[in-house]
Design an enzyme around this catalytic site. Structure first.
Site, short mmCIF file in Angstrom:
data_model
loop_
_atom_site.label_atom_id
_atom_site.label_comp_id
_atom_site.label_asym_id
_atom_site.label_seq_id
_atom_site.Cartn_x
_atom_site.Cartn_y
_atom_site.Cartn_z
N ARG A 218 5.62 30.84 -2.74
CA ARG A 218 5.19 30.19 -3.98
C ARG A 218 5.88 28.84 -4.14
O ARG A 218 5.33 27.90 -4.69
CB ARG A 218 5.46 31.09 -5.19
N TYR B 54 -15.27 15.16 -17.09
CA TYR B 54 -15.72 16.40 -16.46
C TYR B 54 -15.63 17.53 -17.49
O TYR B 54 -14.61 17.71 -18.15
CB TYR B 54 -14.82 16.69 -15.25
N ASP C 155 -8.39 10.70 -12.85
CA ASP C 155 -9.04 11.71 -12.02
C ASP C 155 -9.86 10.96 -10.97
O ASP C 155 -10.88 10.34 -11.29
CB ASP C 155 -9.94 12.59 -12.91
N LYS D 104 -13.94 18.74 -3.68
CA LYS D 104 -15.06 17.82 -3.56
C LYS D 104 -14.91 16.98 -2.29
O LYS D 104 -14.94 17.52 -1.21
CB LYS D 104 -15.17 16.99 -4.84
C1 LIG Z 1 -14.77 19.66 -9.99
C2 LIG Z 1 -14.01 18.69 -10.78
C3 LIG Z 1 -12.80 19.03 -11.42
C4 LIG Z 1 -12.27 20.45 -11.41
O1 LIG Z 1 -11.88 20.85 -10.16
P1 LIG Z 1 -11.97 22.39 -9.63
O2 LIG Z 1 -11.51 22.28 -8.23
O3 LIG Z 1 -13.39 22.83 -9.78
O4 LIG Z 1 -11.05 23.19 -10.50
C5 LIG Z 1 -12.12 18.05 -12.10
N1 LIG Z 1 -12.59 16.78 -12.18
C6 LIG Z 1 -13.74 16.40 -11.60
C7 LIG Z 1 -14.20 14.99 -11.71
C8 LIG Z 1 -14.48 17.34 -10.88
O5 LIG Z 1 -15.64 16.96 -10.32
#
Ligand SMILES: *Cc1c(COP(=O)(O)O)cnc(C)c1O
Length: 390
Positions: free
Chosen positions: A54, A107, A183, A208
């Protein structure tokens, strides 16, 4: 802590940072370490600092070093999801009564986390149009006791593809003494590096573009500040939403080819966006690579290319958008984005269903394309047969 290698190019860093060959066997790809615990040479005698999974794991460390080198930060933390990373960041930085200013098209899952999970613990939120800098300054404050604690930006935004000036928002946030979070999921570090433009922390859903193959869920935080890194590291260790070894390995493997993938995603998305403009039934095409997009010049300045995400609004309203979303064959109707395969999404009922009925709600005549790296002609033919049904 990780070392960046700012003197080498992006693709060189993507392939080599954190990826030194294994000294015992010479294995060119570092082995995947599944062990949850590590033998000690006498009580407290750790080899290379590893104690318990962890806390630290060599495969996760490799990914973290790679992420830090690509975003240009000194510290990177890898989590089990993007939202787990966001949760750890906010817990590390905020106390009850603190306020987060975020985009009014953030998001949906981020807004849900901040409003419905952290809200009851006393974290306040204030959505604002981040591309309107006067509105951002008014919402953030100027350093008084009621100023925001965090300013949270997505650019390009999802799914409206608004472009915000990262350096300008950094100035506003820092004038108010706030922490500025970007982000960077939509752009990826290949297209833009927010830390270099004044961001304090970069957040990723590595699910992504960074993973890039739609086969792993993960998240990351990258930053420079040692004290903030200490707080985040403590929350990551104390809560434990770390990425597992297999997930970290897959993410590292995907990340090595990010540069070539983003070039191809951008080429394909540009062709598709240009093809969509002026088609019968198409009301607007939201893509920063189009010269008449309101953020085009800004995007050209702060991004290397314009990326693989294209949103389309249809004159026929909700029924047309739904029809197109359900009529493609190569574009798979699915949540998520950033993989090599093209995906089609109807945000108001899918990715952004969690903000339906709030001020973050998405237009019902909009579909979002995550343009993959297939052959552009085939993708265009698929869109053509779907749109011609309208
Ligand atoms: C998918 C996404 C998230 C969240 O991420 P997860 O891996 O699904 O928890 C946050 N910000 C953006 C812009 C996203 O596309």
């Amino acid at each position: 802590m990780t070392e960046q290698q700012p003197t080498t190019g992006f693709n060189t860093r993507a392939i080599h940072a954190g990826q030194a060959f294994e000294p015992r066997t010479g294995a060119v790809v570092p082995p995947l370490h599944f062990s949850s615990t590590y033998a000690q040479d006498g009580i407290g005698g750790l080899r290379e600092g590893y104690e318990y999974g962890r806390g630290t794991n060599p495969t996760r460390d490799s990914l973290q070093e790679q992420l830090a080198a690509l975003e240009g930060g000194r510290h990177a933390f890898s989590f089990s999801s993007g939202l787990a990373a966001e949760d750890a960041l906010i817990r590390a930085l905020c106390r009850p009564g603190d306020r987060i200013v975020l985009g009014n098209d953030a998001y949906g899952g981020t807004y849900r986390l901040i409003s419905r999970v952290l809200g009851p613990w006393g974290i306040e939120n204030q959505p604002v149009d981040m591309s309107d800098l006067e509105a951002v300054r008014a919402a953030v404050g100027t350093g008084g006791a009621d100023s925001a604690r965090i300013v949270w930006l997505e650019t390009p935004s999802n799914p409206l593809m608004k472009i915000t000036d990262i350096a300008a928002v950094a100035q506003i946030a820092h004038d108010a003494g706030a922490v500025f979070v970007v982000d960077n999921t939509f752009a990826s570090p290949y297209l833009q590096t927010p830390l270099a433009l004044g961001a304090d922390v970069v957040v990723h859903s590595t699910t992504k573009y960074i993973g890039g193959h739609s086969d792993v869920v993960g998240g990351a935080l990258v930053l420079d500040d040692d004290e903030m890194a200490g707080k985040i590291g403590f929350v990551q260790y104390a809560v434990g939403a770390v990425s597992g070894p297999m997930d970290a390995f897959l993410t590292t493997r995907g990340l090595k080819t990010l540069g070539v993938r983003m070039e191809r995603h951008s080429d394909n998305a540009q062709q598709i966006a240009e093809w969509l403009v002026g088609r019968p039934g198409v009301e607007s095409v939201l893509y920063p690579g189009l010269p008449d997009h309101p953020g085009h010049e800004l995007a050209a300045r702060q991004m290397r290319r314009f990326g693989g995400m294209v949103s389309v609004q249809f004159t026929g309203g909700e029924s047309s958008a739904r029809k197109v979303a359900e009529s493609t064959e190569l574009f798979t109707l699915a949540e998520s984005l950033g993989g090599i395969e093209s995906l089609m999404n109807y945000p108001s009922e899918m990715t952004h269903a969690s903000v339906k009925g709030t001020e973050l709600a998405v237009p019902v005549n909009l579909v979002r394309l995550s343009v993959g790296i297939e052959d552009a002609d085939d993708l265009i033919a698929d869109l053509d047969q779907a749109i011609s049904r309208l």
